[in-house]
Scaffold this active site. Structure first.
Site, short mmCIF file in Angstrom:
data_model
loop_
_atom_site.label_atom_id
_atom_site.label_comp_id
_atom_site.label_asym_id
_atom_site.label_seq_id
_atom_site.Cartn_x
_atom_site.Cartn_y
_atom_site.Cartn_z
N LYS A 187 0.55 12.27 -18.35
CA LYS A 187 -0.51 13.26 -18.48
C LYS A 187 -1.82 12.67 -17.94
O LYS A 187 -1.90 11.44 -17.86
CB LYS A 187 -0.68 13.70 -19.94
CG LYS A 187 -1.20 12.60 -20.87
CD LYS A 187 -1.48 13.11 -22.23
CE LYS A 187 -2.91 13.49 -22.43
NZ LYS A 187 -3.82 12.36 -22.70
N LYS A 223 6.82 11.07 -30.94
CA LYS A 223 6.53 10.53 -32.28
C LYS A 223 7.55 11.09 -33.27
O LYS A 223 7.75 12.30 -33.34
CB LYS A 223 5.12 10.94 -32.73
CG LYS A 223 4.02 10.19 -32.00
CD LYS A 223 2.65 10.62 -32.55
CE LYS A 223 1.55 9.98 -31.74
NZ LYS A 223 0.81 8.97 -32.43
N LYS A 236 -13.30 12.27 -31.22
CA LYS A 236 -13.45 10.81 -31.24
C LYS A 236 -14.75 10.49 -31.98
O LYS A 236 -15.65 11.32 -32.07
CB LYS A 236 -13.52 10.27 -29.81
CG LYS A 236 -12.17 10.37 -29.08
CD LYS A 236 -12.16 9.51 -27.84
CE LYS A 236 -10.87 9.67 -27.05
NZ LYS A 236 -9.75 8.90 -27.60
N ASP A 286 -7.91 16.38 -22.72
CA ASP A 286 -7.25 15.10 -23.04
C ASP A 286 -6.17 15.27 -24.11
O ASP A 286 -5.07 14.73 -23.96
CB ASP A 286 -8.32 14.09 -23.53
CG ASP A 286 -7.75 12.69 -23.75
OD1 ASP A 286 -6.87 12.28 -22.96
OD2 ASP A 286 -8.19 12.01 -24.68
N ASP A 334 0.85 -1.19 0.00
CA ASP A 334 0.00 0.00 0.00
C ASP A 334 0.89 1.24 0.00
O ASP A 334 1.90 1.27 0.70
CB ASP A 334 -0.87 -0.04 1.27
CG ASP A 334 -2.04 0.89 1.14
OD1 ASP A 334 -1.81 2.11 0.97
OD2 ASP A 334 -3.18 0.40 1.18
N GLU A 369 -10.14 10.59 -34.54
CA GLU A 369 -10.09 9.17 -34.19
C GLU A 369 -11.46 8.56 -34.49
O GLU A 369 -12.49 9.17 -34.18
CB GLU A 369 -9.78 8.99 -32.71
CG GLU A 369 -8.43 9.51 -32.30
CD GLU A 369 -8.18 9.31 -30.82
OE1 GLU A 369 -7.48 8.36 -30.46
OE2 GLU A 369 -8.69 10.11 -30.02
N HIS A 389 -1.16 17.45 -26.70
CA HIS A 389 -0.65 16.99 -27.99
C HIS A 389 -0.77 18.04 -29.10
O HIS A 389 0.16 18.32 -29.84
CB HIS A 389 -1.40 15.74 -28.47
CG HIS A 389 -1.42 14.60 -27.50
ND1 HIS A 389 -0.45 14.41 -26.55
CD2 HIS A 389 -2.30 13.57 -27.33
CE1 HIS A 389 -0.74 13.32 -25.85
NE2 HIS A 389 -1.85 12.80 -26.29
P1 NDP Z 1 -5.25 2.71 -14.57
O1 NDP Z 1 -6.58 3.19 -14.10
O2 NDP Z 1 -5.18 1.45 -15.35
O3 NDP Z 1 -4.32 2.65 -13.28
C1 NDP Z 1 -2.98 2.24 -13.31
C2 NDP Z 1 -2.64 1.57 -12.01
O4 NDP Z 1 -2.58 2.53 -10.96
C3 NDP Z 1 -3.64 0.54 -11.57
O5 NDP Z 1 -3.39 -0.68 -12.19
C4 NDP Z 1 -3.45 0.52 -10.08
O6 NDP Z 1 -2.48 -0.45 -9.78
C5 NDP Z 1 -2.87 1.87 -9.76
N1 NDP Z 1 -3.86 2.67 -9.05
C6 NDP Z 1 -5.12 2.94 -9.44
N2 NDP Z 1 -5.73 3.72 -8.53
C7 NDP Z 1 -4.85 3.92 -7.56
C8 NDP Z 1 -4.89 4.63 -6.35
N3 NDP Z 1 -5.97 5.30 -5.96
N4 NDP Z 1 -3.77 4.63 -5.60
C9 NDP Z 1 -2.66 3.96 -6.00
N5 NDP Z 1 -2.60 3.26 -7.12
C10 NDP Z 1 -3.67 3.26 -7.90
O7 NDP Z 1 -4.58 3.93 -15.35
P2 NDP Z 1 -3.83 3.94 -16.73
O8 NDP Z 1 -2.82 2.86 -16.75
O9 NDP Z 1 -4.83 4.03 -17.79
O10 NDP Z 1 -3.12 5.35 -16.67
C11 NDP Z 1 -1.99 5.60 -15.87
C12 NDP Z 1 -1.54 7.02 -16.11
O11 NDP Z 1 -1.21 7.17 -17.48
C13 NDP Z 1 -2.62 8.06 -15.82
O12 NDP Z 1 -1.99 9.22 -15.36
C14 NDP Z 1 -3.23 8.30 -17.18
O13 NDP Z 1 -3.83 9.55 -17.27
C15 NDP Z 1 -1.98 8.21 -18.06
N6 NDP Z 1 -2.27 7.87 -19.45
C16 NDP Z 1 -2.92 6.71 -19.75
C17 NDP Z 1 -3.17 6.38 -21.07
C18 NDP Z 1 -3.84 5.12 -21.44
O14 NDP Z 1 -4.04 4.89 -22.64
N7 NDP Z 1 -4.20 4.27 -20.50
C19 NDP Z 1 -2.75 7.29 -22.18
C20 NDP Z 1 -2.03 8.45 -21.74
C21 NDP Z 1 -1.82 8.71 -20.42
P3 NDP Z 1 -2.43 -1.18 -8.36
O15 NDP Z 1 -3.76 -1.04 -7.71
O16 NDP Z 1 -2.08 -2.59 -8.68
O17 NDP Z 1 -1.34 -0.48 -7.64
C1 BG6 Z 2 -3.95 9.92 -25.52
C2 BG6 Z 2 -5.38 10.25 -25.22
O1 BG6 Z 2 -3.10 10.84 -24.90
O2 BG6 Z 2 -3.74 9.97 -26.92
C3 BG6 Z 2 -6.31 9.30 -25.94
O3 BG6 Z 2 -5.59 10.15 -23.82
C4 BG6 Z 2 -6.00 9.28 -27.42
O4 BG6 Z 2 -7.67 9.68 -25.74
C5 BG6 Z 2 -4.53 9.02 -27.63
O5 BG6 Z 2 -6.77 8.23 -28.01
C6 BG6 Z 2 -4.17 9.13 -29.11
O6 BG6 Z 2 -2.84 8.80 -29.29
P1 BG6 Z 2 -2.33 8.34 -30.73
O7 BG6 Z 2 -0.87 8.13 -30.53
O8 BG6 Z 2 -3.07 7.08 -31.06
O9 BG6 Z 2 -2.66 9.45 -31.68
#
Ligand code: NDP
Ligand code: BG6
Length: 469
Positions: free
Chosen positions: A146, A180, A324, A233, A91, A214, A238
């Site tokens: 981000k 990119k 989107k 977003d 934790d 998209e 971007h």
């Molecule tokens: P998730 O919601 O999948 O969370 C990632 C991990 O964070 C979870 O697997 C969990 O792991 C941990 N987590 C979730 N909530 C909490 C909490 N309250 N406290 C501590 N740990 C927590 O997020 P994403 O992977 O989608 O995104 C991660 C980051 O990347 C964010 O900042 C998001 O904005 C950014 N991002 C994501 C993109 C995407 O396509 N997914 C694209 C661009 C940016 P565990 O509980 O096992 O510790």
């Molecule tokens: C991420 C956004 O940062 O960029 C998404 O959170 C979006 O909503 C994505 O789909 C697009 O990335 P790319 O590289 O596919 O243009």
């Protein structure tokens, strides 16, 4: 890929917070695989998770993520990568988690770790402070995902919180568009081709459009997206980064500071966007997506007009459109030039020739197309449009994906492709008026180019260009 010139010591460990999450699965493990394959991953990778996973489950998860991204992934690469993986389960509020992380890094002899925050943004300050509580802020840099804040005050607050624990040069803010090749090419293309510079200004350029469209909707990210919307977003980060690369003055050199300084000047000259210069849209069916408020007025589409009040760009409209559920997936920047002063070659009396365009394709099939005029075959002196086009993958070979490059940069200690604090704050200032007064959201059908109201912000006889790819 080779690693870039470093401004900081190379990392000797990678700590991955959020290792069980979506980003890690879809982007980070595939990127680690590529770095391992090319011999650039030389450090232990320590996942930190609250999930009750064993080391073995963690390794299997990583392998599945890699294979999902590349069905032909090489087992001879995955094996050594799995050897590097280690999971700390605990934790974030327990001091023992942080002590265990410190002890693990000590065991690896680590002095310069990269702490990658693939976790919800609300957790960034907590993790930064907990790292400091065991002295780990003294021996590494953080990579922050981000969104970086949700408006100017929250971005400033987050910057201040992180700055108490890590100096600016050790805070790497990810914007994956900066990783990119096609986006970075804007800089190289502009400043390595002497023929562009004399016409790259208000005297010759009539307008600039940037479209990021998209076909996908929110794809299971409804609850995240509904708290964010298209403006936060992708437009704030971007798209404004793309605008800066198209608009900036030549930097004094390739060093990170010079590049960032020139971008900062673009944003300093950019007028905050007026609410009248924004049209928001929402695709029909968005409110039924899982995790979305049934009464949501969050935008899945935004089109706006920007002005850059600089010597080079004053008076030139910059149109930016993101969405989107649109007709095509493409990211494209179109620079439209003025017509020649007189129409000389129109003996057949057809419609006036189109304007010259430079189209930068920044998404899949990236490349550049010049739309020019050439003589129409036949007895008359007439002109018609011809495209001079290059597909960069065909001409230059396949390039590395953004996350692979950015992870490589973070490990190498090169900040060049990351966003600096003042620039992040400038971009929030530019969009703050449209966050404060966003106006109505107009419905549009999936598969369209967004709401017809988007035409409203165009000047004179301007039209939106559909992406060419
Ligand atoms: P998730 O919601 O999948 O969370 C990632 C991990 O964070 C979870 O697997 C969990 O792991 C941990 N987590 C979730 N909530 C909490 C909490 N309250 N406290 C501590 N740990 C927590 O997020 P994403 O992977 O989608 O995104 C991660 C980051 O990347 C964010 O900042 C998001 O904005 C950014 N991002 C994501 C993109 C995407 O396509 N997914 C694209 C661009 C940016 P565990 O509980 O096992 O510790
Ligand atoms: C991420 C956004 O940062 O960029 C998404 O959170 C979006 O909503 C994505 O789909 C697009 O990335 P790319 O590289 O596919 O243009």
């Amino acid at each position: 890929m080779t690693l870039p010139h470093s401004d900081q010591p190379a990392a000797d460990a990678l700590v991955l917070f959020g290792a069980t999450g979506d980003l890690a699965k879809r982007k980070l493990f595939p990127a680690l695989y590529q770095l391992e394959r090319t011999g650039l991953l030389k450090v232990p990778v320590i996942g930190v998770a609250r999930s009750d996973w064993t080391d073995q489950a963690f390794c299997e998860h990583a392998e599945e993520a890699i294979v999902a991204a590349d069905a032909h992934a090489d087992a001879a690469v995955i094996g050594p990568l799995k050897q590097r993986l280690d999971l700390i389960q605990g934790d974030y509020s327990h001091q023992s988690t942080w002590e265990e992380l410190r002890d693990t890094l000590d065991r690896h002899g680590s002095k310069h770790a990269v702490y990658y925050m693939a976790i919800p943004p609300s957790m960034f300050p907590v993790v930064a402070q907990q790292l400091a509580s065991v002295g780990l802020n003294q021996r590494g840099r953080i990579v922050v995902e981000k969104p970086f804040g949700r408006d100017l005050p929250s971005a400033q607050e987050l910057n201040q919180t992180l700055a108490k624990v890590f100096p600016e040069e050790r805070i790497f803010r990810i914007d994956h568009y900066l990783g990119k090749e096609s986006v970075e090419d804007l800089l190289v293309f502009r400043f390595s081709n002497a023929l562009l510079e004399p016409v790259w200004n208000r005297r010759y350029v009539r307008s600039v459009q940037v479209t990021m469209s998209e076909t996908i909707g929110v794809e299971g990210r409804g609850s995240f997206y509904d708290g964010v919307g298209a403006i936060r977003d992708v437009l704030q980060n971007h798209l404004l980064q793309v605008v800066a690369l198209l608009a900036m003055e030549p930097p004094a050199g390739a060093d990170s500071q010079y590049l960032q300084d020139e971008k900062a000047k673009v944003f300093a000259a950019m007028r905050p966007i007026e609410p009248d210069d924004l049209v928001r849209g929402q695709y029909v069916g968005y409110r039924d997506e899982h995790g979305v408020d049934p009464n949501s007025d969050v935008e899945t589409f935004a089109a706006c007009r920007l002005e850059i009040d600089s010597w080079r760009w004053a008076g030139v409209p910059w149109y930016v459109r993101v969405g989107k559920g649109l007709a095509e997936s493409a990211t494209e920047a179109v620079v439209e030039f003025q017509r020649p002063p007189r129409l000389l070659f129109d003996e057949a009396g057809g419609p006036p020739p189109g304007r010259n365009l430079v189209r930068f394709r920044l998404g899949k099939q990236d490349g550049v197309t010049f739309a020019l005029q050439a003589k129409t075959p036949g007895p008359h002196l007439d002109s018609q449009e011809v495209d001079i086009s290059v597909d960069f993958a065909a001409a230059l070979g396949e390039r590395s994906a953004a996350y692979e490059r950015l992870l490589g940069d973070a490990l190498a200690g090169s900040p060049r492709r990351f966003a600096r604090q003042d620039i992040v704050e400038h971009t929030w200032s530019v969009i703050q008026p449209i966050l404060d007064t966003p106006g109505p959201v107009h419905p549009y059908f999936r598969g369209s180019w967004g709401p017809s109201e988007a035409e409203r912000i165009l000047e004179n006889e301007d039209t939106w260009y559909e992406p060419s790819s």
